[in-house]
Structures are given as structure tokens and as C-alpha cells.
Design a protein around this motif. Structure first.
Motif, PDB file in Angstrom:
ATOM      1  N   SER A 172       0.818  -1.214   0.000  1.00 21.67           N
ATOM      2  CA  SER A 172       0.000   0.000   0.000  1.00 21.67           C
ATOM      3  C   SER A 172       0.853   1.265   0.000  1.00 21.67           C
ATOM      4  CB  SER A 172      -0.968  -0.002   1.186  1.00 21.67           C
ATOM      5  OG  SER A 172      -0.312  -0.426   2.334  1.00 21.67           O
TER       6      SER A 172
ATOM      7  N   PRO B 136       2.745   4.257  -1.445  1.00 23.27           N
ATOM      8  CA  PRO B 136       2.521   4.893  -2.753  1.00 23.27           C
ATOM      9  C   PRO B 136       3.780   4.982  -3.612  1.00 23.27           C
ATOM     10  CG  PRO B 136       2.443   6.525  -0.988  1.00 23.27           C
ATOM     11  CD  PRO B 136       2.657   5.202  -0.334  1.00 23.27           C
ATOM     12  N   SER B 137       3.562   5.088  -4.934  1.00 23.47           N
ATOM     13  CA  SER B 137       4.657   5.322  -5.888  1.00 23.47           C
ATOM     14  C   SER B 137       4.436   6.695  -6.491  1.00 23.47           C
ATOM     15  CB  SER B 137       4.604   4.309  -7.026  1.00 23.47           C
ATOM     16  OG  SER B 137       4.591   3.014  -6.525  1.00 23.47           O
TER      17      SER B 137
END
Ligand SMILES: NC(=O)c1ccc[n+]([C@@H]2O[C@H](COP(=O)([O-])OP(=O)(O)OC[C@H]3O[C@@H](n4cnc5c(N)ncnc54)[C@H](O)[C@@H]3O)[C@@H](O)[C@H]2O)c1
Ligand SMILES: [Zn+2]
Ligand SMILES: [Zn+2]
Length: 337
Positions: free
Chosen positions: A262, A264-265
Motif C-alpha cells: 500500500s 505509494p509510488s
């Protein structure tokens, strides 16, 4: 019978239980071999939000039919079988549109309900696929990881002449290399471990890149005359690599993400918009067993190459020790029942 039961995170026992009853639409499978997957480790350590404990995990298994329910006509006792872990409701919106692996009421065998780390398991007959007795049951247990790869190509929708860049030469990366080969798609593989890249090469990868030693972006841009690669599958699933992956995609290309984290990128919209990229996710498989089983029956996949160790089911804790203390030298670990 013996079942491996995770009673609560980080606590498992080998439990003695009665063989389960077979419902009218069910099949009782006598498990022969089961693969251990990263998600089994997540269940063991309490990192899977879908799991209610106690749980018997295991979603990659083969076996023989020990009993069939009264309404089951297409399977018989002694058939060799493999089990698709995806159970869908059949009436929600994704199911109505043929996307059963994203069912709103999804039940995954070995995650939401008990799975194959058990000497016997009852499963819905509609999830059971017959496989030729010519295929050793040990190989049959590997059908499921190849369905992950088959699903990735289904999501990427390759065009004639496309090549694929695969991040990660772990178990899933290696299944992607082999499925790419079956489909006639040249593959370039990136990893940080030379031994893993060597296996990818043996299995048919056209090129391999060790990203610890080489500048992936420079190498790929040189290989492709600055265009990038039309198809990319991310089987390393490291969030910080996503921006690089998007930069390496060719115009009108497609990128498939597989990670479950979960975290983030970062995403630069311009990378997606200027090249009009298609970014897709792939989760488990959407009816890919009937695609992969014939490949395995025809000897088109080198299933043995993705296995590094085999342990007796009773020695599950040794298998966990191997996976957790020596990930570099571990590929798929198989439990023999
Ligand atoms: N979406 C799905 O349906 C699905 C199914 C199975 C697995 N997965 C996910 O796929 C991922 C891979 O699974 P696996 O079983 O192959 O795991 P694995 O541990 O066998 O493979 C991961 C590979 O990534 C490599 N790697 C690590 N850092 C890297 C880097 N910076 N660049 C390139 N490669 C790097 C590792 O050396 C290893 O070979 C996991 O995150 C898993 O959760 C998703
Ligand atoms: Zn798995
Ligand atoms: Zn549904």
C-alpha cells in the motif's frame, strides 16, 4: 488427516483433523504437492488484511480426487487435478463483465477460506481442473504461478512484434519469461541478483540487466534507439521503481503492475500522457487454468526451473526457514504430501 493451521499471526501448528465432508457441488482433493507463495508468508506473519484466523493457507496445489459430490458429473475419483483458487459470485458487476478475479465477493482458496496446506481439502467442483496423468503431480502444482503470468499478458494485450521488459527474475518473473517465450514475445529481464538473471537467460530471456551493476535506463534506451519497450511487467513490485518503469515504456505501450503493497509510488503524469500509456493491474488469474494446463501438458513450460527446494509437508517450518534466511537462493519451494 494433518492440516497446517495458522492459529494467529506467527503461530502455526500441525493439527490433526477429521477429513472434511464433500458437499453436493464439491470435490474432495487428496493433496499431493503444494507450492509456498509470498502470500502464504504474509498470512503466516499477519500481513494479509483479508485473512481471519485460524487459517490453513495454500493456493497452489495439485492432487487426486478422493470423492465427488452428488451433483458433480465431470470429475471422478482418482482423476489428477489442480485447483483454481479464485471463487467468484457470478452476479456482481465485475463478474457480469467477465472479470471474475475482481469479484466484489471474491473468495480466494487459501486466503479467505482454507486451502491446500492440508492432506485433504474440499473445494467447489467448478474450481477443479483435470490434468493429464502424464504430467507429474509435482509439476501440476505449478500451474497456478503460470496463470499469474498468463493473466499479465491477457491484461497487457500485446501487438505483433512487441517485446517485454520484466522487472524481477523471481518466481513470477521466471514464469513471465517462459510464457513470453510460448507466445513468441522477446523478453528483457532486470534483477539485482546475477544467479536469478542466469536462470532467466536459460529459460529464454533475450537479454538480462543487473540493475546494481548497470544503468537500466541507459541500456534500454540504447537497445531500443531511445524508443523504450512496448510492454513492461513489474514482478519486482518495489514502489520506488515505478517512475523508472514508466520512463522506460515506449509510446502507446502498456505497463502491468503486480504488487500488493500500500506504499505509494510517485507518478509523473507527463510520462503517461505524452506516450498515452496503458497502466493495468493484474490480480491472480481470470480463468487462465484452461490456457496454462495445455502448455504444461505439451511440455512447453520448464516448471522444474522455477523450483529450488522440496520439503515434506510435515517439515513446513524448515521450508519457512529456508525462504526467510536465504531468499537469494530460494525460488519456489514445494511441499510434498
Ligand atoms: N498480482 C498478483 O496476482 C501477484 C501474484 C503473485 C505474486 N505477486 C507479487 O509479485 C512479486 C514477485 O513475486 P515472486 O514470488 O516472484 O517474488 P520473488 O521474491 O521470488 O521475486 C522478486 C524478485 O525481484 C528482485 N528484485 C529485488 N529488488 C529489485 C530491483 N531493485 N530491481 C529488480 N529486481 C529486483 C529479487 O531479486 C527477486 O528475484 C511480489 O511482490 C508478489 O507479491 C503478485
Ligand atoms: Zn501464489
Ligand atoms: Zn462477483
Amino acid at each position: 488427516m494433518k492440516s497446517l493451521v495458522v492459529q494467529e499471526p506467527n503461530k502455526f501448528i500441525m493439527s490433526e483433523k477429521a477429513i472434511p465432508e464433500c458437499g453436493d457441488d464439491d470435490v474432495l482433493v487428496k493433496v499431493a504437492y503444494a507450492g509456498i507463495c509470498g502470500s502464504d508468508m504474509h498470512i503466516l506473519h499477519g500481513h494479509n488484511p483479508f485473512v481471519v484466523y485460524p487459517r490453513t493457507s495454500g493456493h497452489e496445489f495439485s492432487g487426486t480426487v478422493a470423492a465427488v459430490g452428488a451433483k458433480v458429473s465431470e470429475l471422478s475419483v482418482d482423476d489428477h487435478v489442480v485447483v483454481d483458487p479464485v471463487i467468484s459470485c457470478g452476479h456482481c458487476r465485475p463478474c457480469r463483465h467477465g472479470r471474475v478475479n475482481t469479484c466484489l465477493n471474491l473468495q480466494v482458496i487459501g486466503v479467505h477460506r482454507d486451502g491446500g496446506f492440508s492432506q485433504y481439502q474440499v473445494v467447489p467442483a467448478s474450481n477443479v481442473y483435470k490434468i493429464s496423468k502424464q504430467v507429474p503431480l509435482k509439476q501440476a502444482a505449478l500451474v497456478e504461478p503460470y496463470t499469474i503470468a498468463a493473466n499479465v499478458f491477457d491484461r497487457l494485450r500485446p501487438c505483433d512484434g512487441d517485446s517485454i521488459l520484466i522487472y524481477g527474475a523471481g518466481v513470477i518473473g521466471l514464469t513471465l519469461v517462459q510464457v513470453a517465450k510460448v507466445l513468441g514475445i522477446p523478453s528483457i529481464v532486470v534483477d539485482i541478483v546475477d544467479e536469478k538473471l542466469a536462470v532467466a537467460k536459460q529459460l529464454g530471456a533475450t537479454d538480462t540487466i543487473n540493475s546494481k551493476q548497470q544503468d537500466v535506463e541507459a541500456v534500454i534506451m540504447e537497445m531500443t534507439q531511445g524508443e523504450g519497450v512496448p510492454l513492461i511487467a513489474d514482478a519486482a513490485c518495489i514502489p520506488s521503481l515505478v517512475p523508472q518503469i514508466l520512463r522506460l515504456a515506449a509510446p502507446a505501450g502498456a505497463v502491468c503492475l503486480l504488487g500488493f503493497l500500500s506504499e505509494p509510488s510517485e507518478l509523473a503524469q507527463i510520462e503517461v500522457i505524452k506516450k498515452e500509456l496503458t497502466i493495468v493491474g493484474s490480480r491472480l488469474n481470470n480463468k487462465m487454468f484452461s490456457k496454462v494446463i495445455p502448455w504444461i501438458e505439451a511440455g512447453e513450460l520448464n516448471t522444474e526451473a522455477i523450483v529450488s527446494h522440496e520439503f515434506a509437508f510435515e517439515n513446513f517450518s524448515d521450508a519457512v526457514h529456508q525462504l526467510e534466511t536465504s531468499p537469494e537462493s530460494s525460488r519456489k519451494i514445494i511441499l510434498a504430501f
